[in-house]
Design a protein around this motif. Sequence first.
Motif, PDB file in Angstrom:
ATOM      1  N   ALA A  44       7.109 -31.250  42.953  1.00 16.99           N
ATOM      2  CA  ALA A  44       6.711 -29.842  42.974  1.00 16.99           C
ATOM      3  C   ALA A  44       6.386 -29.434  44.409  1.00 16.99           C
ATOM      4  N   ASP A  45       6.460 -28.174  44.659  1.00 15.81           N
ATOM      5  CA  ASP A  45       6.128 -27.652  45.982  1.00 15.81           C
ATOM      6  C   ASP A  45       4.613 -27.643  46.132  1.00 15.81           C
ATOM      7  N   LYS A  47       2.846 -26.095  48.014  1.00 18.81           N
ATOM      8  CA  LYS A  47       2.361 -24.756  48.357  1.00 18.81           C
ATOM      9  C   LYS A  47       1.928 -23.967  47.128  1.00 18.81           C
ATOM     10  N   HIS A  48       2.256 -24.471  45.932  1.00 18.52           N
ATOM     11  CA  HIS A  48       1.900 -23.720  44.723  1.00 18.52           C
ATOM     12  C   HIS A  48       0.393 -23.566  44.564  1.00 18.52           C
ATOM     13  N   GLU A  49      -0.384 -24.374  45.247  1.00 20.58           N
ATOM     14  CA  GLU A  49      -1.837 -24.278  45.152  1.00 20.58           C
ATOM     15  C   GLU A  49      -2.434 -23.358  46.223  1.00 20.58           C
TER      16      GLU A  49
END
Length: 131
Positions: A44-45, A47-49
């Motif tokens: 997963a990326d 940056k999603h957080e």
Amino acid sequence: NYASVDALAQRVRKRNPQFMEATALFIARCRAAEDGHGRGRLLADPKHELRGPGIYRAAESEAIWKNITAPTLFLDGGKSLFAKAIPTEEKKKRRDCFRDHREDVIAEAGHMLHFDAPEETGQRLLAFLQV
């Protein structure tokens, strides 16, 4: 990246101490892949957080939510740390924007319902979808 998928499993278990080792390893294997050098690469990326660059305006969201006609389920974890993030009155105001909504709680689950109570979460979703 992690030193290994096993290292990610250890991190998962540290954040979710209720998990058995096998559960944490299963989750780690779903979230990462070996990179060919023994390390675990997240699928997963990360940056999603991160917070997005835009400003959140509740009024704009509420205007959109008021147009939603599909049945909507709010399924909360009774032990979620986020349960108190929004005052009760504000949560009610936001949820009431959805014309046809239902609310349910899985008392013993935290924020990650699918981790803490996967079978019960699935049963509640199935019951909602069969209405």
